[in-house]
Design an enzyme around this catalytic site. Structure first.
Site, PDB file in Angstrom:
ATOM      1  N   ARG A 102       0.891  -1.328  -0.070  1.00 25.96           N
ATOM      2  CA  ARG A 102       0.008   0.099  -0.194  1.00 25.96           C
ATOM      3  C   ARG A 102       0.771   1.187   0.032  1.00 25.96           C
ATOM      4  NH1 ARG A 102      -5.393  -1.560   3.574  1.00 25.96           N
ATOM      5  NH2 ARG A 102      -6.336  -2.607   1.921  1.00 25.96           N
TER       6      ARG A 102
ATOM      7  N   GLY B  19     -13.445  -3.190  -0.058  1.00 18.91           N
ATOM      8  CA  GLY B  19     -14.659  -2.728   0.178  1.00 18.91           C
ATOM      9  C   GLY B  19     -15.025  -1.834  -0.607  1.00 18.91           C
TER      10      GLY B  19
ATOM     11  N   GLY C  58      -9.460  -7.583   0.252  1.00 20.17           N
ATOM     12  CA  GLY C  58      -8.216  -7.494   0.972  1.00 20.17           C
ATOM     13  C   GLY C  58      -7.634  -8.882   1.193  1.00 20.17           C
TER      14      GLY C  58
ATOM     15  N   LYS D 200     -18.245 -15.272   3.596  1.00 17.53           N
ATOM     16  CA  LYS D 200     -19.734 -14.928   3.741  1.00 17.53           C
ATOM     17  C   LYS D 200     -20.451 -14.689   2.606  1.00 17.53           C
ATOM     18  CE  LYS D 200     -20.052 -13.440   8.314  1.00 17.53           C
ATOM     19  NZ  LYS D 200     -20.070 -12.111   9.072  1.00 17.53           N
TER      20      LYS D 200
HETATM   21  P1  ADP Z   1     -11.942 -10.623   0.445  1.00 23.75           P
HETATM   22  O1  ADP Z   1     -11.226 -10.144   1.684  1.00 23.75           O
HETATM   23  O2  ADP Z   1     -10.715 -10.866  -0.682  1.00 23.75           O
HETATM   24  O3  ADP Z   1     -12.949  -9.999   0.048  1.00 23.75           O
HETATM   25  P2  ADP Z   1     -13.391 -12.396   2.397  1.00 23.75           P
HETATM   26  O4  ADP Z   1     -12.924 -11.689   3.449  1.00 23.75           O
HETATM   27  O5  ADP Z   1     -14.726 -12.593   1.778  1.00 23.75           O
HETATM   28  O6  ADP Z   1     -12.234 -12.206   0.958  1.00 23.75           O
HETATM   29  O7  ADP Z   1     -12.841 -14.089   2.439  1.00 23.75           O
HETATM   30  C1  ADP Z   1     -11.697 -14.532   3.007  1.00 23.75           C
HETATM   31  C2  ADP Z   1     -11.764 -15.487   3.974  1.00 23.75           C
HETATM   32  O8  ADP Z   1     -12.608 -16.784   3.554  1.00 23.75           O
HETATM   33  C3  ADP Z   1     -10.296 -16.347   4.127  1.00 23.75           C
HETATM   34  O9  ADP Z   1      -9.942 -16.105   5.332  1.00 23.75           O
HETATM   35  C4  ADP Z   1     -10.613 -17.658   4.340  1.00 23.75           C
HETATM   36  O10 ADP Z   1     -10.072 -18.541   5.100  1.00 23.75           O
HETATM   37  C5  ADP Z   1     -12.140 -17.801   4.141  1.00 23.75           C
HETATM   38  N1  ADP Z   1     -12.518 -19.057   3.575  1.00 23.75           N
HETATM   39  C6  ADP Z   1     -12.432 -19.549   2.172  1.00 23.75           C
HETATM   40  N2  ADP Z   1     -13.234 -20.469   2.161  1.00 23.75           N
HETATM   41  C7  ADP Z   1     -13.497 -20.967   3.142  1.00 23.75           C
HETATM   42  C8  ADP Z   1     -14.358 -22.459   3.777  1.00 23.75           C
HETATM   43  N3  ADP Z   1     -14.666 -23.111   2.726  1.00 23.75           N
HETATM   44  N4  ADP Z   1     -14.598 -22.275   5.007  1.00 23.75           N
HETATM   45  C9  ADP Z   1     -14.110 -21.341   5.907  1.00 23.75           C
HETATM   46  N5  ADP Z   1     -13.778 -20.013   5.394  1.00 23.75           N
HETATM   47  C10 ADP Z   1     -13.193 -20.058   4.266  1.00 23.75           C
END
Ligand code: ADP
Ligand code: MG
Length: 409
Positions: free
Chosen positions: A37, A384, A360, A202
């Site tokens: 960053r 976000g 992120g 989620k």
């Molecule tokens: P980003 O920050 O890129 O938008 P998210 O915050 O939505 O991504 O999700 C990231 C998290 O999702 C990671 O910490 C990862 O461990 C978790 N994750 C991915 N697949 C699974 C799974 N099958 N079960 C539980 N957690 C998961």
């Protein structure tokens, strides 16, 4: 209307410029673990100093309770900026006030300083418009212009992102300009086939973006923790995997809409089911209609997509001209469950058209797995902010710089 950007014709010589960046880097015991960053705003900083501006760099760092939160001081960020820029960037121990104003008076053209963590002043993120404006007015009475280069914060109404640009001549920095340009290619003129890959934890975090993307994409690939709500919506038993029961109905609605719009939904056909949420959990790969048929029965939890799914996802990605990816395919933080995420990252590196990684954790995942930034078309610095951009939401920090979301035809 378009963004007001930095132009060659701007006369900045001897001007005091407030540069708002997003240097919210991950810290481990005061040491910066990823300086991406900071590197991201260097071109703007150098451009300004080379033109004789005196630059006051400002950023937030974490969520401090106040100035007594010393471990969230911007000191390490100022030090790293100085190393990377190749000239001194001293920290001024304040956000506003006499200590800041007297330091600014002493600055010469081409010099830069770093302010303390902006969130040490509660007015930066205050819910009261008047408190934010009051802080912005203090800065505005001491600087000549404001440049916003912190894309990660443009979706927030904060004193340095929204109020200061409202009352000062203001411009988008090069990073913000690039982010907007790339994300606009996704929202208004993607080359086809256009594939979006969604994962992460989620489904409820991503409902808005799914809804906004369905009318524009050709193909939607879903993996990660959110896929179990989709599999449940199709009637599969998912054991103890992540599941948001309250969202099954909404997901069903999206699946129907996708089929009406002719959007191809690509789901995993196999899942790595583990006996616990841990790096050394024992695990077995099972077809999606038999997820509860392993040794752990209904107690198993899905932590990654299987090998067959990885191949299917890779083929779908490789045949695309435009790909946007948000959200890891599995718990990539555990080596044993990082294969699906690695497979998707590899496929993205072969895309001939535009590939974009947003989010992120997704950006952290590709770096942790050893990929280089330049293997992708673009890695968005704003998790976000990039999702809200794709959702077509109002982004106050961009709108105040003259940008408007495209009007739907
Ligand atoms: P980003 O920050 O890129 O938008 P998210 O915050 O939505 O991504 O999700 C990231 C998290 O999702 C990671 O910490 C990862 O461990 C978790 N994750 C991915 N697949 C699974 C799974 N099958 N079960 C539980 N957690 C998961
Ligand atoms: Mg995340």
């Amino acid at each position: 209307m378009a963004l007001t950007t930095l132009e060659e014709s701007l006369d900045l010589d001897g001007r005091l410029v407030f540069l708002r960046v997003d240097a919210n880097v991950p810290l481990d015991n005061g040491a910066i673990t990823d300086d991406g960053r900071i590197r991201a705003f260097l071109p703007t900083l150098k451009w300004l100093t080379e033109r004789g501006a005196s630059v006051v760099i400002a950023s937030h760092l974490g969520r401090p309770q106040g100035p007594e939160d010393h471990h969230l001081s911007a000191a390490p960020v100022a030090a790293r900026t100085s190393e990377l820029a190749g000239f001194p960037v001293p920290l001024i121990p304040g956000v506003t006030g006499d200590v800041v104003w007297s330091a600014l008076e002493e600055m010469k053209p081409g010099e830069a300083v770093f302010l303390e963590n902006l969130r040490f002043d509660a007015r930066e993120t205050s819910k009261e418009d008047s408190a934010r404006l009051e802080l912005a007015m203090e800065w505005a009475s001491h600087v000549d212009a404001c440049v916003v280069d912190g894309f990660g914060v443009v979706h927030r109404k904060q004193a340095s992102v929204y109020e200061l640009p409202r009352i000062t001549p203001s411009y988008a920095g090069f990073l913000v300009e690039k982010e907007v340009d790339v994300l606009e290619q996704l929202t208004s003129r993607p080359e086809r086939p256009y594939t979006v890959v969604l994962g992460g934890s989620k489904v409820s975090d991503k409902l808005g973006v799914i809804e906004a993307l369905l009318p524009t994409v050709d193909r939607l690939i879903i993996g990660g923790g959110m896929v179990f709500t989709v599999l449940a919506a199709q009637g599969h038993a998912v054991g103890k995997s992540l599941l948001e029961k309250d969202h099954i109905e909404i997901v069903r609605g999206f699946l129907d809409l996708a089929s009406k719009l002719g959007v191809e939904i690509v789901l995993p056909t196999d899942i790595v089911m583990a006996d616990s949420f841990s790096p050394d959990a024992s695990h077995v790969t099972l077809p999606i209609d038999q997820l509860e048929h392993g040794p752990q029965g209904a107690d198993a939890l899905g932590l990654d997509i299987g090998e067959e799914s990885s191949k299917t996802f890779q083929e779908a990605i490789e045949g695309s001209q435009t790909v946007f990816w948000n959200g890891p395919m599995g718990v990539f933080e555990f080596e044993a469950f990082s294969k699906g995420t690695r497979a998707v990252a590899e496929a993205l590196t072969t895309v001939k058209g535009l590939s974009v990684v947003g989010g992120g954790d997704s950006a952290a995942a590709v770096r942790a797995l050893g990929f280089a930034d330049n293997q992708f078309g673009h890695i968005s610095t704003g998790g976000g902010a990039s999702l809200e951009f794709l959702e077509g939401k109002h982004l106050p920090g961009l709108e105040i710089l003259g940008w408007q979301p495209p009007v739907a035809p």
